[in-house]
Scaffold this motif. Sequence first.
Motif, PDB file in Angstrom:
ATOM      1  N   GLU B 118     -10.607  37.990 -24.849  1.00  0.00           N
ATOM      2  CA  GLU B 118     -10.368  37.755 -26.270  1.00  0.00           C
ATOM      3  C   GLU B 118      -9.830  36.328 -26.411  1.00  0.00           C
ATOM      4  O   GLU B 118      -9.230  35.794 -25.472  1.00  0.00           O
ATOM      5  CB  GLU B 118      -9.289  38.720 -26.791  1.00  0.00           C
ATOM      6  CG  GLU B 118      -9.651  40.180 -26.727  1.00  0.00           C
ATOM      7  CD  GLU B 118     -10.697  40.548 -27.769  1.00  0.00           C
ATOM      8  OE1 GLU B 118     -10.662  39.968 -28.877  1.00  0.00           O
ATOM      9  OE2 GLU B 118     -11.568  41.385 -27.459  1.00  0.00           O
ATOM     10  N   LYS B 119      -9.986  35.768 -27.617  1.00  0.00           N
ATOM     11  CA  LYS B 119      -9.484  34.410 -27.833  1.00  0.00           C
ATOM     12  C   LYS B 119      -7.994  34.277 -27.483  1.00  0.00           C
ATOM     13  O   LYS B 119      -7.572  33.299 -26.867  1.00  0.00           O
ATOM     14  CB  LYS B 119      -9.684  34.020 -29.298  1.00  0.00           C
ATOM     15  CG  LYS B 119     -10.951  33.222 -29.541  1.00  0.00           C
ATOM     16  CD  LYS B 119     -10.971  32.770 -30.987  1.00  0.00           C
ATOM     17  CE  LYS B 119     -11.944  31.632 -31.205  1.00  0.00           C
ATOM     18  NZ  LYS B 119     -11.864  31.127 -32.592  1.00  0.00           N
ATOM     19  N   MET B 120      -7.209  35.280 -27.898  1.00  0.00           N
ATOM     20  CA  MET B 120      -5.763  35.217 -27.647  1.00  0.00           C
ATOM     21  C   MET B 120      -5.458  35.093 -26.151  1.00  0.00           C
ATOM     22  O   MET B 120      -4.490  34.442 -25.757  1.00  0.00           O
ATOM     23  CB  MET B 120      -5.104  36.478 -28.224  1.00  0.00           C
ATOM     24  CG  MET B 120      -3.588  36.510 -28.171  1.00  0.00           C
ATOM     25  SD  MET B 120      -2.774  35.229 -29.169  1.00  0.00           S
ATOM     26  CE  MET B 120      -2.524  36.099 -30.726  1.00  0.00           C
ATOM     27  N   ASP B 121      -6.323  35.734 -25.340  1.00  0.00           N
ATOM     28  CA  ASP B 121      -6.098  35.714 -23.881  1.00  0.00           C
ATOM     29  C   ASP B 121      -6.370  34.341 -23.270  1.00  0.00           C
ATOM     30  O   ASP B 121      -6.005  34.095 -22.107  1.00  0.00           O
ATOM     31  CB  ASP B 121      -7.014  36.736 -23.184  1.00  0.00           C
ATOM     32  CG  ASP B 121      -6.836  38.130 -23.733  1.00  0.00           C
ATOM     33  OD1 ASP B 121      -5.713  38.451 -24.139  1.00  0.00           O
ATOM     34  OD2 ASP B 121      -7.827  38.886 -23.770  1.00  0.00           O
ATOM     35  N   LEU B 147      -7.190  29.562 -31.817  1.00  0.00           N
ATOM     36  CA  LEU B 147      -7.177  30.678 -32.772  1.00  0.00           C
ATOM     37  C   LEU B 147      -7.428  30.255 -34.220  1.00  0.00           C
ATOM     38  O   LEU B 147      -7.858  31.063 -35.036  1.00  0.00           O
ATOM     39  CB  LEU B 147      -5.814  31.378 -32.718  1.00  0.00           C
ATOM     40  CG  LEU B 147      -5.394  31.949 -31.357  1.00  0.00           C
ATOM     41  CD1 LEU B 147      -3.923  32.353 -31.385  1.00  0.00           C
ATOM     42  CD2 LEU B 147      -6.272  33.141 -30.976  1.00  0.00           C
ATOM     43  N   GLY B 148      -7.147  28.990 -34.533  1.00  0.00           N
ATOM     44  CA  GLY B 148      -7.256  28.532 -35.913  1.00  0.00           C
ATOM     45  C   GLY B 148      -6.049  28.928 -36.737  1.00  0.00           C
ATOM     46  O   GLY B 148      -5.204  29.696 -36.291  1.00  0.00           O
ATOM     47  N   GLY B 149      -5.958  28.376 -37.931  1.00  0.00           N
ATOM     48  CA  GLY B 149      -4.892  28.711 -38.861  1.00  0.00           C
ATOM     49  C   GLY B 149      -3.532  28.233 -38.410  1.00  0.00           C
ATOM     50  O   GLY B 149      -3.414  27.355 -37.556  1.00  0.00           O
ATOM     51  N   LEU B 159       4.997  35.320 -23.209  1.00  0.00           N
ATOM     52  CA  LEU B 159       4.319  34.581 -24.285  1.00  0.00           C
ATOM     53  C   LEU B 159       4.102  35.487 -25.498  1.00  0.00           C
ATOM     54  O   LEU B 159       3.608  36.601 -25.367  1.00  0.00           O
ATOM     55  CB  LEU B 159       2.970  34.058 -23.767  1.00  0.00           C
ATOM     56  CG  LEU B 159       2.207  33.136 -24.729  1.00  0.00           C
ATOM     57  CD1 LEU B 159       2.960  31.840 -24.964  1.00  0.00           C
ATOM     58  CD2 LEU B 159       0.808  32.844 -24.191  1.00  0.00           C
ATOM     59  N   ASP B 160       4.490  35.007 -26.668  1.00  0.00           N
ATOM     60  CA  ASP B 160       4.408  35.809 -27.889  1.00  0.00           C
ATOM     61  C   ASP B 160       3.853  34.912 -29.001  1.00  0.00           C
ATOM     62  O   ASP B 160       4.586  34.131 -29.596  1.00  0.00           O
ATOM     63  CB  ASP B 160       5.811  36.332 -28.238  1.00  0.00           C
ATOM     64  CG  ASP B 160       5.785  37.495 -29.212  1.00  0.00           C
ATOM     65  OD1 ASP B 160       4.718  37.760 -29.797  1.00  0.00           O
ATOM     66  OD2 ASP B 160       6.844  38.140 -29.386  1.00  0.00           O
ATOM     67  N   VAL B 161       2.559  35.037 -29.224  1.00  0.00           N
ATOM     68  CA  VAL B 161       1.841  34.144 -30.132  1.00  0.00           C
ATOM     69  C   VAL B 161       1.394  34.933 -31.359  1.00  0.00           C
ATOM     70  O   VAL B 161       0.752  35.977 -31.219  1.00  0.00           O
ATOM     71  CB  VAL B 161       0.615  33.541 -29.407  1.00  0.00           C
ATOM     72  CG1 VAL B 161      -0.281  32.788 -30.377  1.00  0.00           C
ATOM     73  CG2 VAL B 161       1.068  32.626 -28.272  1.00  0.00           C
TER      74      VAL B 161
END
Lengths: 310, 310
Positions: B118-121, B147-149, B159-161
Amino acid sequence: MKLVTAFAPATVANVSCGFDILGFAIDELGDEVTVKLVDTPGVKVVEIQGDGGKLPFDADKNTCSVAVQAMLNSLGVNLGIELSLFKGLPLGSGMGSSAASAAAALVAANEVLGNPFEKMDLVPFAMEAERIACGTAHADNVAPSILGGFVLIKDYDPLDVIKLPVPDGLYCTLLHPHLELKTMDSRSVLRQQISLKESTVQSGNIAGFIAGLFRNDFQLISRSLKDVIAEPTRALLIPGFYELRNVVREIGALGSGISGSGPTIFILSEGKEIALKVGKESKKVFEKIGLEVDVYVSKVNDKGAYVQSH
Amino acid sequence: MKLVTAFAPATVANVSCGFDILGFAIDELGDEVTVKLVDTPGVKVVEIQGDGGKLPFDADKNTCSVAVQAMLNSLGVNLGIELSLFKGLPLGSGMGSSAASAAAALVAANEVLGNPFEKMDLVPFAMEAERIACGTAHADNVAPSILGGFVLIKDYDPLDVIKLPVPDGLYCTLLHPHLELKTMDSRSVLRQQISLKESTVQSGNIAGFIAGLFRNDFQLISRSLKDVIAEPTRALLIPGFYELRNVVREIGALGSGISGSGPTIFILSEGKEIALKVGKESKKVFEKIGLEVDVYVSKVNDKGAYVQSH
């Protein structure tokens, strides 16, 4: 002779990651003030109950009368107002006791006068009462007591108060250990300089907490409910604090922290069941170290102060 | 032989009130990376364009290859990958140049491999590239570029995004003055100790900013776009900074700040019209002091890095 009674709830200020900028209101627990419009000009405190004789009747020193006087000054009127205060909150507990009295007095007085002010406009008057009670005109108890819910005090100059959403099902357990802890002492242990790193961590947590409130994301709220600023030194004044923190996290609470400047501890939970269990198990922690404690379990209140009767 | 090209946008880190924890992505402006799966194992950088010959081909030093190697390590595979980098971003400008290269490389490589992540990964892999480029594995450029935005980096351990909403109609003007400003210098001027008061003000502003994003409240965003931590010292390294701030506020921009560690300045506006006017008037400010400046006007990008072609 017009007579109005209002209720204002207890509040939790700081909320761990929101040192000096965040507060929220509790259901049910709070103070009541009856306001009576009389012919003789001047604001008077005529009755106080539930304070054990500790609060002043002097209109310049009682938070109810100071707040109402500030309101009348703003209107430029010199009316006769008699105030009767019924304390439901313990004094000096860190549950916003002085704030609740001022908030209840203002909401009742506003009603008596035909509501010339929006609730938000009452906040500065209540801050004047806090100046008398605590030495600083802080808003993190008075604003949530008046407005309800979570309230952000973004700025004081000019005052910038923002009401935030309350996730449905958010409960608070309040533990009031029978400890005397003066706000003055509790402030004096605060470090006046902190590291850039600590400031950044605190910012990350308050940012996460606010996002959690908007998203109803209890896990994000839980991960954000940390205090690297005040808690490391203040917690030392509260025996059992760290053991309690572990116990409530194990039960499934979202997190715990010091309410205001203490000694009351607040614990947030998703759902009433966990909040009740937290109360029960927390009591044991304090009993083990020989400390008496009062336990309150309540929904986070989204309504704030309100008129009870005319 | 599979061939995929991806684009990753420029990013603004810090965002005034979000020192070290907040970033956002810009539309259109960014880097492209083409990933080619080849038979000979190993990650190689085979082509770099648009960097003026400044970026390294050494796979251990280029952010594209370092990021992709971290991804392959995580999968436990030893594949042959050739990377071609097309820089659209100026180097060392404070627009997340190294981050965009890593983000584009990762999104292209992920596609080539059939999107195992996934993108977050992908964020931690890009952080490894930042470690090489900047000395610290920070995420406030790579996370928004991927991720954008608006993206909050709430924590690093673990890590907490958190991706945040982007108000519709929010535009950014980027001004890149032709100044050399080393990240190292820009970091060295930071104070390592700050006052409790400053930390509290910064917390209030980031809290207000997050609430503003969720509420589409441009005025709240504007009132929150302040930096009491890094800006007071870093702004001294950027001539014209304070005059510019006054000029853009007068035009009606929401606010301005230093992008990352500078020297690029970002200005947020409601609507394209103001953002364009900001660009035009800002240019005059810099011209007056004899400083050349590149101006970019763009929507805040909510999409992040994406595959352009197969």
